[in-house]
Every structure is written in structure tokens, then in C-alpha cells.
Design an enzyme around this catalytic site. Structure first.
Site, PDB file in Angstrom:
ATOM      1  N   ASP A   1       0.377  -0.771   1.054  1.00 40.88           N
ATOM      2  CA  ASP A   1       1.141   0.464   0.954  1.00 40.88           C
ATOM      3  C   ASP A   1       2.584   0.132   0.549  1.00 40.88           C
ATOM      4  OD1 ASP A   1       1.216   3.375   1.553  1.00 40.88           O
ATOM      5  OD2 ASP A   1       2.727   2.754   3.009  1.00 40.88           O
TER       6      ASP A   1
ATOM      7  N   GLU B   1       0.596  -0.381  -4.148  1.00 41.54           N
ATOM      8  CA  GLU B   1       1.418   0.601  -4.846  1.00 41.54           C
ATOM      9  C   GLU B   1       2.670  -0.106  -5.356  1.00 41.54           C
ATOM     10  OE1 GLU B   1       1.032   4.809  -2.644  1.00 41.54           O
ATOM     11  OE2 GLU B   1       1.921   3.278  -1.392  1.00 41.54           O
TER      12      GLU B   1
END
Ligand code: CA
Length: 698
Positions: free
Chosen positions: A374, A407
Site C-alpha cells: 500500500d 501502488e
């Protein structure tokens, strides 16, 4: 934050000075501890507690019978706190390790299995009670750590788990889901609704009709290779003490990085149960031939001032900004590149080692097969590359290939200081070419901006998107982009933003009505998207239920919406059967033709673009392996009229003239629908055409 900190007989009046010392080579050399025994090491005869807390005057371990803190105690903050909590049974001081500055340890005799514990960390200006950062088990809601005998937590058959995913990464087809969403629907036919154990249930069917598979059986039929699980480490925002309540959170709010989340277990009070049940889930998926990817959130913690990190070593684990001569603010404060109150300083040696050890632990102890990072744009490149190297080393021993992707962005500017560089979109060339990043360019080219509700992409009527789709087809392999296709996650939807179906509904009609009906034009758009994702270079990824028109009724950020919004509505597998079957067929096609799955840059360069204008993109792609078609032709027509495409072949390759049609606007699969001769293809309006040459590579 006006405290004085003491370290090595030095006094730090300002946080920026303390942070600068943490960043200095002097501190790194003196305090970095390379041992892997931090935390509680259990044997039946004794348990050793080891803590890294430079600058602490004293550390004690507090033993408890119960993992649960009283409601009052769990709300305690700062000055009014009495430590340890009143139900502490024993308080044992740890000794300073003379050989390792900053390390404290003690061995406590006796069998401490399932004993709960905390640490008291004493500094000149404070005494803090904290859970163990390195805890492998914890009590309800993660306030107290627990001594665990991990061998007790292995399910039957664990040692015989033979699942192995091998290279290349681009062989993977990833399906992203959430533990609760997967089974909570009352029609799911699963017994353990919202729990890890739902994944272990075999042969489940819709409303127990015995016909339409749900759950793990459904996934086997769909043909995906990996389930990506949204956070399953212990997070804060679901109260584990109240399982009877309707509570929901995506879980991007970590409190214990090395413990599984309790609310997904059948008993969050008993610290070993969640470990056992998560392992059972992994084993069941492995037995079904499916790998497990963990969504890991090391970029921030849920709490900041009173986090376990901050209580154990103040300001070490977090980046800070401000102070004299830096930023606008006079006072130093926590950097907030995550948008959640803080960001983790992965570039500091003990945090980097923590992250590496944590990943190793999930890979080895839980048999996890891959990791999705993340906000990877907040993590430094060196740490990410070391994760790749470490997992490759583990893989050499056990024959597995681990997936790593993330990400390549942050919520706002990372406060990473040079020479460290962030693992973001701008630094792909510095990142391992076997760490993939989500391509928002591909996503937005396909369906339109994730942030502008009604702005369309290629599939839903957007004009001028052809070149962006060509980039997507090539897996973003281009100068300044991905070095190889293994560096790209090719996708159209994930848990963030509108579901693909909602985005199509919002752009095609504008009013967003009819989220529940499989209307023809929308189905056509969705099929176009699926065909682009599943034939393009890169690693295909999709949100669970994308294949059956999943709707969140135009709620994009559903992180705490209730289950009726978030759940997988299994009846849609029947209502949207045509769409689901289409995905299944495309997955078969992808698996049958290796050039779609090339992890190098070669195929990306070899693709021959036949058309890229007037809402049509078409290309041919040469075969590689014996028995494969010598060529495939893939055509996408997003316009509102049928179009002809003249096929071309790459330089020096003969263009076949006899073709089997594998996919059209209606169906997709490896069995030919029909055959055509020639090199001119008719592609139906808002349609797909995938053709394989009859001639095979001999
Ligand atoms: Ca929790």
C-alpha cells in the site's frame, strides 16, 4: 512535543535534533541490531523477551492472564494512565544487553504459552506501557501481546503444503478481495460468513442450490491464479470485542504488523485461534491451486503519538518535518504522506530490518505467496529491492516465486530525504524489474479518470484514447515507463474508486441508474475492458466481482460502508452469467498463449499495431512456443458502428490468412467460435475480436 530526550548522555531539546541523530551513520552503527530474536521467543521451559529501545532507562515485561483490557483502560491516554494496568500479575525487569546497545532482554522460566504481556518503557520524562512491536500473537483488539507456541497453530497437512507458483510473474491473474466481502452475503452458501474459514469451505453453492458454485469452488472455475486479500494483519477500526455488531472496514489502519486480524477469526480473544484459522485459509486456497497475496500497509500506523512504535522508541519509526529552516512550520511535526497522520521511516535501518523480517515471517510462517504494498511511493527503493532479493533467496530454497507489487504513489509528498528515493512512478528504473506497479495510466485509459465521475475512457465512448490503449497493450513498456512487462499491473478496477460496472453506468447514461441490470451496451463495454486487461502485457488484476458486474451503487470510497454495499452479491454470478463466462473464456485464452504472458520487454516491442484511430485499436502478436498459433490478432472496437480492420504482421513475419475466432462481442474461450479466411476482420460495434491463426508453431 516539548519534551527532552536523552540518548548516549546527550540531551535533545528538539525533535529535529533527535531525528537527525537517528539518521546519522553514528547512530546506525551503534544501534542497528541484526538479530532476528526481538519479541518473545517461546520454549516450554522458558520464554525470552527482547526489546530494542535505545535511550530507555529501563524496560520491564508485564505478564497478564487476560488479553482483554477493560474498556476504561483501552481508552487511556497520556498523563492519567496508571501503568502497568491493575490486572498485571508479574512485572519483570529486562537487562541491558552489554554487547548490543539499545537491546534489553530477560528469560522467564516456566511455560508461558498463551500468556499475555506488555512492556513498560521508562525514560527520564515518561513511563509508557506498550504492546510488543514484534509480537506474533495478541489479545482481543491487539492491546496486549501474547506468547505463542507457533507449532500449535499449524493445521493438519501444513507441512505437506505443496503449492508452488513459479516464474514468470506475468503468469499470474490476480483477483482482489476482502475477507468479509467474500462470504458475508446471505446467499453465499458459506457457513463461516465474514471469516477466514469461509475460504476453507468446499463445494459451496448459491443458496445451497447445488448448482452455482460460490467461494473457493467458484474461483477454481473462474481460473484466476492468486487471491489478493485486502489487509489481514491486525487493524484497529473494527472492534473485535463486538462481533455481533455490523462493523466494516477495509483495514488500512495497522496496529500489529505481525498478527492476523482478530475479527475474521471465530475467537479473537484467544490469540492462537486467528493464526490457526488464517493458516487453514491459506492451506485451503493452496489445495485449490490458488496463491495468496497479502495487502501490506507498512507506510503508516493507525495511531501516531500513542502508537506502539512511538511508545517504544520516540520518533524513530516516523518521518518528521518542520523545525528550524525546514518547511513552513516552526515546530517539528509528523510527516503525513499517507494522509492518515504519519508516514513510516523505512529508510532507517531498524525499520527496514523490521519490514524485511515481517515479510519473511508472513512468507515462511503463513506460506503467503506475494505482497501488495500500500502506498509504496512512501517506501524507499532500497527497502523494496531488498524485499525482492530476500524473497528470491527464500524462493531458491522452497521453489516458489513470490509476487511483489504496489501502488507507485503516496497520498501526498513523501518526506523521504536524499539520498533515499521513493519507490514511485518516477523511479521505476531504480526499482527491481520484478516489482510491479499499478498502472493508473492503463486504468484511466480503459474506463476514464478514477476521480472524475463521468469522464469516459476508451471502452465507454472516450475519444482520443487509442494511443493510451496501445501503451496499455504494451504493458506500459516504453522509455520512461516500465522496463519489462513484469513491472506493470494491468487493471481497470480495484477496491478504490467506483467499481468498473458503476463507472460504466455513470459514464454511459450519466444518471447512474440500473446498477443491477445487465444492460447490453454496458455489458459490451465491460467485455471490452476485460479483453484489454486479459490480453495486454503486464500482470492482469481485477477487483473481485468485476466479472459479474459488481456494484457499490456509485459509492467509490466504501472503506467503512456497510456490508450491503461492499459484499460480493453471489446472485450476480447468475444474473451476469454471460459476463462471468466471458471473463472465464478470456482467462483460458490468456493461459493458452504464452506471448500474452511474456515477462520481458520483447513481446511488448514485437506487437504489431494494425489500427489505433477512430476508437479502434488492433494488433497482432506472434506466437513463441511449439503448438501455439503462429499469430494472434486482437481487435477492440469502442465505436458505435461495426468496423473493418486490415491486419498486418511485424516486419519479417508472414501474415496468416486462415483464422479461428476465439472471442467476439458475445463469447470468449479456447474453442473456436467460427473460422475466417483473409486478413480483413469485421469487428462488431463496441466489440472485441480475438483470432488465432490456424497454423501452429511446429
Ligand atoms: Ca484488530
Amino acid at each position: 512535543m516539548n519534551q527532552t530526550y536523552f540518548l548516549d548522555d546527550r540531551q535533545f531539546y528538539k525533535i529535529e535534533d533527535l531525528a537527525a541523530y537517528y539518521d546519522s551513520p553514528e547512530f546506525e552503527q551503534r544501534y542497528t541490531y541484526y538479530g532476528t530474536d526481538l519479541g518473545a521467543s517461546y520454549t516450554p521451559r522458558q520464554t525470552t523477551f527482547k526489546v530494542w529501545a535505545p535511550g530507555a532507562d529501563a524496560v520491564s515485561v508485564c505478564l497478564y492472564e487476560k488479553g482483554r483490557m477493560s474498556e476504561d483502560a483501552s481508552d487511556r491516554h497520556g498523563e492519567n494512565e496508571t501503568v502497568p494496568a491493575p490486572d498485571c500479575q508479574r512485572k519483570i525487569p529486562l537487562k541491558k544487553d552489554e554487547d548490543h546497545p539499545g537491546v534489553f532482554s530477560v528469560s522467564v522460566a516456566g511455560n508461558l504459552k498463551n500468556t499475555f504481556y506488555t512492556y513498560l518503557v521508562e525514560r527520564a520524562s515518561s513511563v509508557e506501557e506498550t504492546a510488543d512491536l514484534y509480537a506474533k500473537a495478541c489479545g482481543v483488539n491487539g492491546y496486549r501481546s501474547m506468547v505463542v507456541d507457533l507449532r500449535d497453530t499449524d493445521p493438519k497437512g501444513w507441512n505437506k503444503d505443496s503449492y508452488r507458483f513459479r516464474k514468470p510473474s506475468t503468469d499470474a491473474i490476480i483477483w482482489e478481495t476482502h475477507i468479509r466481502d467474500f462470504s458475508i452475503d446471505r446467499h453465499s452458501g458459506m457457513k463461516y460468513k465474514g471469516k477466514y474459514l469461509a475460504f476453507t469451505e468446499r463445494g459451496t453453492t448459491l443458496n445451497n442450490d447445488g448448482i452455482h458454485p460460490t467461494g473457493t469452488a467458484y474461483l477454481q472455475q473462474l481460473g484466476i491464479t492468486h487471491v489478493h486479500l485486502m489487509p489481514v494483519f491486525d487493524f484497529a477500526t473494527v472492534n473485535e470485542e463486538r462481533p455481533q455488531d455490523e462493523q466494516y472496514n477495509w483495514g488500512y489502519d495497522p496496529i500489529n504488523w505481525n498478527c492476523p486480524e482478530g475479527s475474521y477469526s471465530t475467537n479473537p480473544e484467544k490469540g492462537a485461534v486467528r493464526i490457526f484459522e488464517m493458516k487453514r485459509m491459506v492451506l485451503a486456497l493452496h489445495q485449490a491451486g490458488i496463491g495468496v497475496i497479502m495487502d501490506v500497509v507498512y507506510n503508516h500506523t493507525y495511531r501516531t503519538e500513542d502508537s506502539y512504535q512511538q511508545k517504544t522508541v520516540p520518533f524513530y519509526y516516523y518521518r518528521t518535518v518542520g523545525g528550524k529552516g525546514e518547511g513552513d512550520s516552526e515546530s517539528t511535526h509528523f510527516a503525513n504522506g499517507s494522509g492518515c497522520g504519519n508516514e513510516i521511516a523505512t529508510e532507517r535501518s531498524m525499520m527496514r530490518l523490521y519490514l524485511l523480517d515481517s515479510i519473511r515471517y508472513w512468507a515462511e510462517e503463513y506460506h503467503v505467496d506475494g505482497f501488495r504494498f500500500d502506498l509504496m511511493g512512501l517506501i524507499d527503493v532500497q527497502t523494496m529491492n531488498e524485499v525482492r532479493t530476500m524473497l528470491d533467496e527464500i524462493g531458491k530454497k522452497n521453489g516458489k516465486h513470490y509476487l511483489i507489487y504496489g501502488e507507485p504513489w503516496a497520498a501526498s509528498q513523501a518526506a523521504l530525504k536524499e539520498p533515499a528515493i521513493p519507490a514511485d512512478m518516477r523511479h521505476l528504473a531504480d526499482l527491481s524489474d520484478d516489482i510491479a506497479v499499478f498502472s493508473d495510466q492503463t486504468r484511466d485509459a480503459i474506463k476514464g479518470s478514477a476521480f472524475e465521475k463521468t469522464s469516459p475512457g476508451f471502452i465507454n465512448g472516450g475519444l482520443g484514447k487509442e494511443c493510451a490503449i496501445v501503451d496499455a497493450v504494451r504493458g506500459q513498456v516504453k522509455p520512461g515507463g516500465a522496463m519489462r512487462s513484469s513491472q506493470t499491473i494491468t487493471y481497470a478496477s480495484s477496491h478504490d474508486n467506483f467499481t468498473l460496472w458503476d463507472k460504466i453506468a455513470l459514464t454511459v447514461k450519466g444518471d447512474g441508474s440500473g446498477f443491477d441490470s445487465p444492460e447490453m451496451l454496458r455489458l459490451a463495454d465491460n467485455k471490452l475492458s476485460a479483453a484489454i486487461v486479459l490480453t495486454s502485457q503486464g500482470i492482469p488484476f481485477f477487483q473481485s466481482g468485476e466479472e459479474f458486474g459488481r456494484s457499490k451503487y456509485s459509492i467509490g470510497n466504501s472503506y467503512n460502508s456497510d456490508s450491503r454495499i461492499n459484499e460480493l452479491k453471489w446472485e450476480r454470478t447468475v444474473v451476469f452469467r454471460e459476463l462471468k463466462d466471458y471473463y472465464e473464456g478470456l482467462i483460458r485464452i490468456r493461459k493458452s498463449f504464452s506471448p500474452f504472458r511474456d515477462d520481458t520487454s520483447r513481446t511488448a516491442h514485437n506487437i504489431c499495431i494494425c489500427a489505433a484511430e477512430n476508437q479502434v485499436v488492433a494488433y497482432t502478436i506472434p506466437g513463441k512456443r511449439k503448438g501455439e498459433p503462429v499469430m494472434m490478432a486482437v481487435c477492440f472496437n469502442a465505436s458505435c458502428e461495426s468496423r473493418f480492420v486490415d491486419l498486418k504482421a511485424p516486419d519479417g513475419v508472414k501474415l496468416p490468412t486462415e483464422w479461428d475466432i476465439l472471442a467476439n462481442e458475445k463469447t470468449a474461450g479456447v474453442q473456436p467460435i467460427t473460422s475466417v479466411s483473409g486478413t480483413r476482420m469485421m469487428v462488431y460495434l463496441r466489440g472485441v475480436l480475438i483470432a488465432a491463426s490456424k497454423e501452429k508453431i511446429s
